[in-house]
Design an enzyme around this catalytic site. Sequence first.
Site, short mmCIF file in Angstrom:
data_model
loop_
_atom_site.label_atom_id
_atom_site.label_comp_id
_atom_site.label_asym_id
_atom_site.label_seq_id
_atom_site.Cartn_x
_atom_site.Cartn_y
_atom_site.Cartn_z
CG ASP A 90 -0.26 -0.06 2.53
OD1 ASP A 90 0.94 0.24 2.57
OD2 ASP A 90 -0.90 -0.39 3.52
N GLY A 92 0.97 3.87 2.10
CA GLY A 92 1.27 4.51 3.38
C GLY A 92 0.29 5.59 3.77
CG ASP A 270 -6.22 -5.54 1.90
OD1 ASP A 270 -5.78 -5.17 3.00
OD2 ASP A 270 -6.77 -4.76 1.11
#
Length: 373
Positions: A90, A92, A270
């Site tokens: 990802d 951040g 996810d």
Amino acid sequence: MFEVLHRDPASKARSGVMQLAHGAVETPIFMPVGTQGSVKTLHPDELDLLGAQIILGNTYHLWLRPGHELIRDFGGLHGFASWDKPILTDSGGFQVWSLAKLRKITEQGVRFQNHLDGAKMLLTPELSMEIQAGLGSDIAMLFDECPPYPCEKRYAAESLGLTTRWARRCKDWVSENQPRSGDGPQRHFGIVQGSIWAELREQSARELVELDFDGYAIGGVSVGEPEEEMFRAIDHSVPFLPEDKPRYAMGLGTPPQILEMIGRGVDMFDCVMPTRVARHGQAFTLDGPIHIKNLEFERDSGPLCESADPHVARFSRAYIRHLFRAGEILALRLLSFHNLHFLLRLTALAREAIHDGNFLEFKESFTRRYTKA
């Protein structure tokens, strides 16, 4: 990079395959989360045993500790974590939004004090791309701002504008630096924002599609909004995304939610929930979640679930309950393994149902039993 193989005739569900630098990934797929470069309590060999095709790493956490330069020098996150299959990282941005102190968002990026030692930091679109290049992930997410829920429409619109401008800067950095993942190109996904407003979601999707990324995520969901708003965000985004690119719903959800979103045309998911709830004693079963620490399981000789993997099915509910009460680490490992297996098996069965043309029937049958509806 992505090919749609089958479509369900009664829904928007589709199955496909992504070709990434470290291997192929079949979709729909659930991706276990390895925040610190490790899926909590599990060995990489166990992830292989689970059939995990791709896992996540967290840019924010790995940047702060041990640092992307160190990880790069160990051959990227694949070499550092001894995982030779695909990895998605990802940007951040979400962690800055949710964890950092005294956060200030500007056109340049986000200034904040990190949650470890309070040090002052600046994360920009370019630095996010640089960190993820050092990590060497197969898929890197663009740096975005995740608006809170609830928020005013004006704030959501301004935030969306910032996310699009940052996406252009990410694109420019990628074009100039051509980051790699192993022997192949690193892929990059844009993130659709817009909070709960349909016209903002459409605007965000269209602007990102114009920039032509390898895939598209739907962000700003599962941030406190009601479930129906989450589904609406999906519905207000998916129609404006390309048919030939993967779609990713970030950070969710429960087993019924995953099936619902597959039916709405989403390919990738996810969530930290499977391992997080496992560490508190909750296990997914076909008849809904159970709390294994409850007294009712003290003398239960059955496995956690009739669909449990043999790695876990050999142990009784009574034994796993005992492990929790005794504070044994094996309890956390077994339930983490089981919950991830449950979701990976669920998405595998969804792929099979899409192939057979009966996904809607499968979804409704599973959900009725799981929710006892």
